[in-house]
Design an enzyme around this catalytic site. Structure first.
Site, PDB file in Angstrom:
ATOM      1  N   ARG A  65       6.439  12.415  -7.082  1.00  0.00           N
ATOM      2  CA  ARG A  65       6.804  13.656  -5.849  1.00  0.00           C
ATOM      3  C   ARG A  65       5.646  14.514  -4.831  1.00  0.00           C
ATOM      4  NH1 ARG A  65      12.973  12.352  -5.909  1.00  0.00           N
ATOM      5  NH2 ARG A  65      12.437  11.050  -7.461  1.00  0.00           N
ATOM      6  N   LYS A 121      10.830  11.896 -21.314  1.00  0.00           N
ATOM      7  CA  LYS A 121      11.469  10.397 -21.112  1.00  0.00           C
ATOM      8  C   LYS A 121      11.304  10.416 -22.748  1.00  0.00           C
ATOM      9  CE  LYS A 121       8.748   8.696 -17.529  1.00  0.00           C
ATOM     10  NZ  LYS A 121       9.671   8.637 -15.950  1.00  0.00           N
TER      11      LYS A 121
HETATM   12  N1  BES Z   1       6.548   7.067 -12.708  1.00  0.00           N
HETATM   13  C1  BES Z   1       8.373   7.166 -13.015  1.00  0.00           C
HETATM   14  C2  BES Z   1       8.749   7.051 -12.311  1.00  0.00           C
HETATM   15  C3  BES Z   1       8.714   5.357 -13.059  1.00  0.00           C
HETATM   16  C4  BES Z   1      10.091   4.867 -14.203  1.00  0.00           C
HETATM   17  C5  BES Z   1       7.610   4.066 -12.638  1.00  0.00           C
HETATM   18  C6  BES Z   1       9.857   3.757 -14.002  1.00  0.00           C
HETATM   19  C7  BES Z   1       7.537   3.078 -13.731  1.00  0.00           C
HETATM   20  C8  BES Z   1       9.176   3.009 -13.911  1.00  0.00           C
HETATM   21  C9  BES Z   1       8.496   8.360 -12.308  1.00  0.00           C
HETATM   22  O1  BES Z   1       7.706   9.574 -12.160  1.00  0.00           O
HETATM   23  C10 BES Z   1       9.884   9.404 -12.921  1.00  0.00           C
HETATM   24  O2  BES Z   1      10.158   9.503 -13.602  1.00  0.00           O
HETATM   25  N2  BES Z   1      10.611   8.854 -12.008  1.00  0.00           N
HETATM   26  C11 BES Z   1      11.946   9.347 -12.010  1.00  0.00           C
HETATM   27  C12 BES Z   1      12.777  10.435 -11.068  1.00  0.00           C
HETATM   28  C13 BES Z   1      13.638  10.979 -11.114  1.00  0.00           C
HETATM   29  C14 BES Z   1      13.959  11.799 -12.238  1.00  0.00           C
HETATM   30  C15 BES Z   1      14.175  11.408 -10.191  1.00  0.00           C
HETATM   31  C16 BES Z   1      12.756   8.758 -12.433  1.00  0.00           C
HETATM   32  O3  BES Z   1      12.722   7.403 -11.713  1.00  0.00           O
HETATM   33  O4  BES Z   1      13.631   8.320 -13.349  1.00  0.00           O
HETATM   34 ZN    ZN Z   2       8.097  11.133 -14.139  1.00  0.00          ZN
END
Ligand code: BES
Ligand code: ZN
Ligand code: ZN
Length: 496
Positions: free
Chosen positions: A351, A277
């Site tokens: 997931r 990230k």
């Molecule tokens: N923990 C994150 C989701 C999240 C994002 C929670 C922002 C709170 C605020 C999750 O594990 C994630 O990173 N999801 C990705 C999925 C994508 C790679 C398909 C996302 O939402 O960007």
């Molecule tokens: Zn994530």
């Protein structure tokens, strides 16, 4: 904080502040407010006439040394339009009043319900609002010199005949609010203070204290059970994963009743892994365990409220780190169910761990599933920080949850799960892939991925990524963890 029910007439209550609420209508001085006005020699009507007292939502009118009252202050809170008033509004009013008075160094107050509001449900809402509002996220601040504290709250306006119902609501509210604050406390912990092992210890301590059964699967047991999806996320860093299982098994379980499986995502920190990230805002990813913390809080409340259905809570917990041993985009993993997964993005890790969590909950006997997870950023795009995203495989089961959400005043919104979306996660080189090959609908495809592991069991997924964390303090709630969905899930279990 102490909380009691009080049947003393309001004028005779000795307190730092007597609090009540006013509706936004042509004449806001009616009913019990008119009684206060009489005691105070017409002051409230004067304020209403001058436009200072309107009843607009969360308008505060503070009167010092009010005539005719034993209270040191009178605080009137705007309740908005009478037609829109409900338990959810009352909860917020009680919370906002507490924070308002706390910031002004009051030590106690009496919350006076309006003339037709002296019910058990309302007492419950007031207690929930007050305790949630009293929660602060200053655990790691060392300078407590100027700490302000509300020591006691009383709920007033109940007659002797209404006392029993009020007290019942009060103690139920207390149990639920304590559980919600337990959840918020966990979510507030930074990842160096709350690793999967520490979360497991805390869950175990909670379960033992509450009289629930608990089993913690360590990395070895997790490997023995072939939970390959959970292990694949955990392999990115040195902290071992844990699978936390807490069970509520009442002796009076109704024969033929469902066994509810509550599965919560508990990534104690989500860096994204190799699909890392951006650093801006990454600190917030300590709350990526909110789903798991919510389910543990629900169990804590159920232990005290004693419904007659069996509930199995499964919380897969890990960090998501980008170490040298981390999984890489394109890696193929085998979940506990035997399904193979192509990991196209290591940041879609929630997931993965839920895949094994949901499968395991079914294996332990859960017939009806609910999972909660901070799963997608896309849910923030769709619903902002207002509604929890709801996804379901069985409309009757989903409707039951939506009805519970409505009853407890938590905003939730169902999104579609058409089969077409499922195509987006069909794998090229494995059974499924962990991100969508289509454009858009990121929260729905995330939900579909989890559903693959729920099979035919009625299943609901709650995406709480937008709602589990308050970026700014609200008048009724501190900045930080919200504990969203806990009240809905407790209500859902109690509705059998
Ligand atoms: N923990 C994150 C989701 C999240 C994002 C929670 C922002 C709170 C605020 C999750 O594990 C994630 O990173 N999801 C990705 C999925 C994508 C790679 C398909 C996302 O939402 O960007
Ligand atoms: Zn994530
Ligand atoms: Zn995550």
């Amino acid at each position: 904080m102490q909380i009691t029910l009080e049947t003393t007439p309001f004028a005779a209550i000795e307190t730092d502040a007597l609090v009540s609420y006013v509706f936004e209508e042509t004449d806001p001085v009616q009913g019990r407010i008119a009684e206060i006005d009489q005691a105070a020699a017409g002051l409230l009507r004067k304020l209403a006439k001058s436009g200072e007292l309107t009843g607009k939502t969360l308008e505060f009118t503070l009167i010092h040394a009010p005539a005719g009252l034993k209270a040191a202050r009178l605080l009137l809170v705007g309740a908005g339009k009478r037609e829109q008033f409900n338990g959810a509004a009352l909860r917020k009013i009680a919370g906002a009043a507490l924070r308002y008075l706390k910031s002004r160094s009051a030590k106690n107050f009496a919350f006076l319900v309006r003339e037709s509001d002296a019910t058990g449900e309302n007492a419950q809402a007031i207690v929930e609002g007050a305790f949630a509002a009293n929660f602060e996220t200053d655990k790691y601040k060392t300078d407590k010199k100027n700490d302000k504290n509300i020591e006691a709250v009383s709920i007033a306006g109940y007659s002797d005949a209404e006392r029993a119902a009020g007290e019942k609501g009060l103690s139920k509210g207390r149990i639920i609010a304590d559980a919600q604050n337990f959840t918020r406390d966990l979510v507030n912990e930074p990842s160096n203070k709350l690793t999967p092992r520490i979360l497991a210890q805390k869950a175990e301590a909670m379960a033992r204290e509450a009289g629930l059964s608990v089993e913690i699967l360590d990395e070895k047991k997790i490997a023995d059970l072939k939970m390959g999806a959970l292990l694949s996320v955990a392999q990115g860093g040195p902290e071992p994963p844990r699978m936390i299982v807490v069970t509520y098994n009442p002796s009076n379980a109704k024969p033929g009743a469902p066994v509810i499986g509550l599965v919560g995502k508990a990534v104690t920190f989500d860096t994204g892994g190799i699909s890392i990230k951006p650093s801006e805002g990454m600190e917030k990813m300590k709350y990526d365990m909110a789903g798991g913390a919510t389910m543990l809080g629900v169990m804590r409340a159920l232990a005290a409220l004693k419904p007659n259905v069996k509930v199995i809570c499964v919380v897969p917990s890990t960090e998501n780190m980008p170490g040298g041993t981390a999984q890489k985009p394109g890696d193929i993993q085998t979940a506990m169910s035997g399904k193979t997964i192509e990991v196209l993005n290591t940041d879609a890790e929630g997931r993965l761990i839920l895949a094994d969590g949901v499968h395991y909950a079914k294996q332990l006997g859960a017939t009806h599933l609910v999972d909660a997870a901070t799963l997608t950023g896309a849910i923030v795009v769709a619903l902002a920080n207002i509604n929890v995203g709801v996804f379901g495989s069985d409309q009757a089961w989903t409707d039951k949850l939506l009805a519970s959400a409505k009853a407890v005043g938590e905003k939730m919104w169902q999104l579609p799960m058409d089969d077409e979306y499922r195509e987006f996660i069909k794998g090229s080189f494995a059974d499924i892939q962990n991100i969508s090959s289509g454009k858009g609908g990121g929260s729905i495809t995330g939900a579909w991925f989890i559903r693959e592991f729920a099979g035919d069991s009625p299943w609901i997924h709650l995406d709480i990524a937008g709602t589990a964390w308050n970026d700014d303090a609200k008048p009724w709630l501190a900045k930080g963890p919200t504990g969203v969905a806990l009240r809905t899930l407790v209500h859902l279990v109690l509705s059998f």
